[in-house]
Design a protein around this motif. Structure first.
Motif, PDB file in Angstrom:
ATOM      1  N   LEU A   1      41.834  51.912  67.811  1.00  0.00           N
ATOM      2  CA  LEU A   1      41.789  50.455  67.901  1.00  0.00           C
ATOM      3  C   LEU A   1      40.591  49.891  67.151  1.00  0.00           C
ATOM      4  N   GLU A   2      39.481  50.624  67.154  1.00  0.00           N
ATOM      5  CA  GLU A   2      38.284  50.149  66.481  1.00  0.00           C
ATOM      6  C   GLU A   2      38.206  50.719  65.072  1.00  0.00           C
ATOM      7  N   GLY A   3      37.392  50.102  64.258  1.00  0.00           N
ATOM      8  CA  GLY A   3      37.192  50.599  62.896  1.00  0.00           C
ATOM      9  C   GLY A   3      38.241  50.097  61.934  1.00  0.00           C
ATOM     10  N   ASP A   4      38.181  50.629  60.695  1.00  0.00           N
ATOM     11  CA  ASP A   4      39.134  50.215  59.671  1.00  0.00           C
ATOM     12  C   ASP A   4      40.483  50.896  59.884  1.00  0.00           C
ATOM     13  N   HIS A   5      41.488  50.337  59.227  1.00  0.00           N
ATOM     14  CA  HIS A   5      42.850  50.858  59.314  1.00  0.00           C
ATOM     15  C   HIS A   5      43.342  51.187  57.909  1.00  0.00           C
ATOM     16  N   LEU A   6      42.607  52.067  57.236  1.00  0.00           N
ATOM     17  CA  LEU A   6      42.909  52.365  55.843  1.00  0.00           C
ATOM     18  C   LEU A   6      44.300  52.953  55.681  1.00  0.00           C
ATOM     19  N   GLN A   7      44.671  53.864  56.565  1.00  0.00           N
ATOM     20  CA  GLN A   7      45.990  54.499  56.444  1.00  0.00           C
ATOM     21  C   GLN A   7      47.114  53.478  56.570  1.00  0.00           C
ATOM     22  N   MET A   8      46.959  52.539  57.491  1.00  0.00           N
ATOM     23  CA  MET A   8      47.985  51.518  57.649  1.00  0.00           C
ATOM     24  C   MET A   8      48.010  50.561  56.466  1.00  0.00           C
ATOM     25  N   ASP A   9      46.850  50.267  55.891  1.00  0.00           N
ATOM     26  CA  ASP A   9      46.811  49.409  54.707  1.00  0.00           C
ATOM     27  C   ASP A   9      47.528  50.064  53.528  1.00  0.00           C
ATOM     28  N   CYS A  10      47.266  51.353  53.330  1.00  0.00           N
ATOM     29  CA  CYS A  10      47.954  52.073  52.247  1.00  0.00           C
ATOM     30  C   CYS A  10      49.462  52.089  52.468  1.00  0.00           C
ATOM     31  N   LEU A  11      49.854  52.323  53.701  1.00  0.00           N
ATOM     32  CA  LEU A  11      51.282  52.377  54.017  1.00  0.00           C
ATOM     33  C   LEU A  11      51.943  51.014  53.817  1.00  0.00           C
ATOM     34  N   SER A  12      51.239  49.942  54.128  1.00  0.00           N
ATOM     35  CA  SER A  12      51.792  48.598  53.957  1.00  0.00           C
ATOM     36  C   SER A  12      52.104  48.320  52.488  1.00  0.00           C
ATOM     37  N   VAL A  13      51.153  48.619  51.609  1.00  0.00           N
ATOM     38  CA  VAL A  13      51.388  48.421  50.178  1.00  0.00           C
ATOM     39  C   VAL A  13      52.542  49.293  49.705  1.00  0.00           C
ATOM     40  N   PHE A  14      52.585  50.498  50.206  1.00  0.00           N
ATOM     41  CA  PHE A  14      53.606  51.461  49.795  1.00  0.00           C
ATOM     42  C   PHE A  14      55.009  50.954  50.117  1.00  0.00           C
ATOM     43  N   PHE A  15      55.215  50.463  51.327  1.00  0.00           N
ATOM     44  CA  PHE A  15      56.544  50.001  51.736  1.00  0.00           C
ATOM     45  C   PHE A  15      56.918  48.686  51.067  1.00  0.00           C
ATOM     46  N   LEU A  16      55.976  47.782  50.944  1.00  0.00           N
ATOM     47  CA  LEU A  16      56.288  46.512  50.293  1.00  0.00           C
ATOM     48  C   LEU A  16      56.706  46.721  48.849  1.00  0.00           C
ATOM     49  N   ALA A  17      56.047  47.644  48.156  1.00  0.00           N
ATOM     50  CA  ALA A  17      56.414  47.930  46.765  1.00  0.00           C
ATOM     51  C   ALA A  17      57.808  48.538  46.687  1.00  0.00           C
ATOM     52  N   GLN A  18      58.131  49.443  47.594  1.00  0.00           N
ATOM     53  CA  GLN A  18      59.435  50.105  47.543  1.00  0.00           C
ATOM     54  C   GLN A  18      60.572  49.135  47.821  1.00  0.00           C
ATOM     55  N   TYR A  19      60.419  48.275  48.806  1.00  0.00           N
ATOM     56  CA  TYR A  19      61.523  47.373  49.145  1.00  0.00           C
ATOM     57  C   TYR A  19      61.654  46.213  48.165  1.00  0.00           C
ATOM     58  N   LEU A  20      60.626  45.947  47.391  1.00  0.00           N
ATOM     59  CA  LEU A  20      60.763  44.967  46.314  1.00  0.00           C
ATOM     60  C   LEU A  20      61.552  45.531  45.140  1.00  0.00           C
ATOM     61  N   VAL A  21      61.435  46.841  44.922  1.00  0.00           N
ATOM     62  CA  VAL A  21      62.106  47.485  43.791  1.00  0.00           C
ATOM     63  C   VAL A  21      63.479  48.022  44.179  1.00  0.00           C
ATOM     64  N   LEU A  22      63.692  48.305  45.465  1.00  0.00           N
ATOM     65  CA  LEU A  22      64.934  48.932  45.916  1.00  0.00           C
ATOM     66  C   LEU A  22      66.164  48.114  45.522  1.00  0.00           C
ATOM     67  N   PHE A  23      66.069  46.813  45.544  1.00  0.00           N
ATOM     68  CA  PHE A  23      67.199  45.946  45.201  1.00  0.00           C
ATOM     69  C   PHE A  23      67.733  46.265  43.809  1.00  0.00           C
ATOM     70  N   ILE A  24      66.831  46.546  42.884  1.00  0.00           N
ATOM     71  CA  ILE A  24      67.233  46.808  41.491  1.00  0.00           C
ATOM     72  C   ILE A  24      67.704  48.250  41.317  1.00  0.00           C
ATOM     73  N   THR A  25      66.919  49.189  41.808  1.00  0.00           N
ATOM     74  CA  THR A  25      67.221  50.606  41.573  1.00  0.00           C
ATOM     75  C   THR A  25      68.511  51.038  42.263  1.00  0.00           C
ATOM     76  N   LEU A  26      68.705  50.615  43.497  1.00  0.00           N
ATOM     77  CA  LEU A  26      69.903  51.033  44.222  1.00  0.00           C
ATOM     78  C   LEU A  26      71.163  50.436  43.596  1.00  0.00           C
ATOM     79  N   SER A  27      71.074  49.201  43.130  1.00  0.00           N
ATOM     80  CA  SER A  27      72.225  48.583  42.463  1.00  0.00           C
ATOM     81  C   SER A  27      72.610  49.364  41.210  1.00  0.00           C
ATOM     82  N   PHE A  28      71.622  49.744  40.436  1.00  0.00           N
ATOM     83  CA  PHE A  28      71.893  50.472  39.198  1.00  0.00           C
ATOM     84  C   PHE A  28      72.476  51.850  39.487  1.00  0.00           C
TER      85      PHE A  28
END
Length: 598
Positions: A559-586
């Motif tokens: 609960l205390e301290g930074d949440h680096l792992q969650m921050d990395c995971l957030s960027v990771f998922f947001l990038a994938q679901y922004l691109v998934l629309f294009i890649t999966l269609s193709f």
């Protein structure tokens, strides 16, 4: 039947549009706090433990038989290929982009496990209009998706691979054990208590002042300073109020029992387990002196800021984020104190367990002893939390056998088969592979006596599981949208964008190409004998990472301290679901026109 290129592209794009609309609705529901984090967790547990097992059992029993055992084996082999290839892609990404060391295992986990639950099922169910597949073919495709999902579930939970996520937190835990004085035990986590901000600030700053003034004082001097502060407070009260001293002392005592103050003190006490025991005594000093000196000012500040705090609370309630997810799922304190033992199976009826599963026998006795000892700790009878069973405790013959032959890992796997998600798939596979058992549920070529309505005797169970299982995919996609809505990016390591881009390219572009080549090869070898299995295989290779990793990461995040792992995971998922629309269609358009030749 042959269709044009435009029709094939639209047929591949239409399911994605439907999926994204449902995800967007889930995003709005979470964004406006229509469904809170606590409610989402309850719905998720309901889906995993009731709805998903019904869907898995129904589709496997209804569409797979003993004649399909070869295809089931090929699907399991394909799933292993996906996991291994994804893990290698994540390792190459780590090596090429110098990804942060504190997210090494999280990156591997994201590469190994794709989202092969609600997304592929929703996609293939959207193609049941007859232009591409018939309804029977779609149901068969859903059954294949359930086999993929069961394989991943066995690895995650039965074989304990979800613990890979926790390996990123080992270094931080070691630092806290080596330097306990660096842990701010007095800093309260973000809890959803309705405490006014002005009261929090006054209590917090008063604690800091008392700690500085009493830094080197012995216990006796602490008591003297406390008595002097009490007398000075009485003098101040005489200048501002009238009435007998006992009455004012009773007022102070009632203030001490105030619910807000009790909540604040309990939070500080709970969070101080990593610090020294002397801090627990210090906590009481500023509380009493500060409450006497500032009782009137706190009351007036509370009145002045009541409307402001109400607006702040409403705004905060409307914008729950990943911090609330961490507050809900984090089990770090229970892991540190030994309440949760990661070498034992977690709760079998929850997606992310809040405790250990009961294994019966000696384990139940151990849990009772742990609860009793923790109660003694809370009552002040012992000075250190120790929840380990004594070596001299008597053990059953079964426990001795397990320990003698080091079969704890086998017991771990076996107990997790009782998990509803695993049990639904296991029972479905057993029933569908035994012809006379399957004939009790659905019509087969095996002669069995029928019910008066001409249906199999246990067909009502198929109706029940079908009715319940239909809610699985919509609820799963809504929860997915809510999860994406709560992601928040705070601080990222330098150059992390390279890791995100490279892994997104691997996950959504390179792996689908490998999947197409793999599906064509095993189809030529007659390992897969129908086009639906080939289609599902390519679809599964094209999926993004599993969103369940968010909850596993929150489980291990302090609960205390930074949440680096969650921050990395957030960027990771947001990038994938922004691109998934294009890649999966193709990929799906190519599959329909070139591989399936529709």
């Amino acid at each position: 039947m042959s269709i044009g290129l435009g029709e094939a592209i639209y047929a591949a794009l239409k399911p994605i549009l439907k999926i994204y609309v449902i995800i967007f609705v889930g995003y709005l529901i979470a964004r406006y706090n229509i469904v809170t984090v606590e409610t989402s967790r309850g719905i998720s547990n309901m889906v995993v433990n009731a709805i998903l097992p019904c869907l898995t059992f129904n589709k496997i029993v209804g569409n797979i038989s003993d004649k399909d055992i070869k295809e089931v084996g090929v699907i399991v082999l394909t799933a292993m290929m996906i996991f291994v290839t994804g893990g290698l892609a994540a390792y190459l990404t780590k090596w090429a982009t110098n990804a942060p060391k504190s997210w090494y295992w999280g990156l591997l986990f994201a590469g190994i496990f794709p989202n092969i639950s609600d997304l592929p099922i929703a996609y293939v169910q959207s193609m049941s209009n007859g232009s591409i597949f018939t309804s029977d073919q779609v149901d068969r495709g859903v059954a294949y998706c359930c086999i993929f999902l069961a394989t991943q579930s066995f690895l995650m939970m039965n074989f304990g691979m979800f613990r890979l996520v926790g390996l990123d937190f080992r270094q931080k835990k070691q630092d806290e054990e080596d330097h306990p004085e660096s842990v701010q035990s007095f800093s309260p986590p973000e809890k959803k208590h309705e405490i006014s901000s002005s009261q929090n600030d006054n209590l917090y700053h008063s604690e800091q002042e008392i700690k500085l003034s009493n830094a080197g004082a012995p216990h006796g001097e602490d008591q003297n300073s406390l008595q002097s502060s009490l007398s000075e407070s009485n003098v101040d009260d005489d200048n501002n109020q009238q009435g007998p001293v006992p009455f004012r002392q009773n007022s102070v005592k009632s203030f001490m029992m105030n619910e807000d103050f009790t909540s604040q003190h309990s939070i500080n006490s709970q969070d101080s387990f990593t610090g020294s025991s002397s801090l627990q005594h210090i906590h009481t000093l500023p509380s009493i002196s500060n409450s006497l000196a500032r009782s009137n000012s706190l009351k007036s500040n509370r009145r002045r800021s009541s409307s402001t705090n109400t607006r702040r609370f409403r705004h905060r309630a409307n914008s729950q984020n990943v911090d609330d997810v961490i507050n809900e799922y984090s089990a770090v304190s229970r892991i540190r104190t030994g309440e949760i033992d990661l070498s034992r199976p977690l709760s079998l009826t929850q997606e992310v367990g809040t405790g250990n599963a009961s294994m019966g026998g000696d384990q139940d006795e151990e849990d009772e002893e742990e609860d009793q000892e923790l109660e003694e700790v809370n009552m002040g009878k012992v000075s250190r939390v120790s929840t380990r069973r004594s070596v001299s405790q008597k053990k059953s013959k079964f426990s001795q056998f397990i320990q003698k032959y080091k079969l704890g890992w086998f017991l771990y796997i076996l107990i997790n088969f009782v998990r509803p998600a695993s049990l639904g798939a296991l029972l479905g596979i057993i029933c569908c592979m035994i012809p006379w058992v399957k004939a009790l549920f659905v019509h087969t070529d095996v002669h069995m006596h029928q019910a008066p309505d001409g249906q199999p005797v246990l067909s009502f169970l198929m109706d029940f599981t079908s009715y319940i299982g239909n809610a699985c995919v919509p609820l799963g996609l809504l929860l997915l949208g809510g999860t994406l809505a709560r992601l928040k990016i705070k601080v990222l390591p330098k150059g992390f964008w390279k890791t995100t881009v490279m892994m997104t390219v691997f996950r959504l572009m390179v792996l689908p190409i490998i999947g197409v080549a793999w599906a064509n090869k095993i189809y030529e070898l007659n390992w897969l004998e129908n086009e639906v299995a080939k289609f599902i295989t390519i679809l599964t290779w094209s999926m993004p990472s599993a969103t369940a990793q968010i909850y596993f990461t929150a489980f291990y995040t302090p609960l205390e301290g930074d949440h680096l792992q969650m921050d990395c995971l957030s960027v990771f998922f947001l990038a994938q679901y922004l691109v998934l629309f294009i890649t999966l269609s193709f990929v799906m358009s190519y599959t329909l026109k070139v591989d399936l030749k529709v």
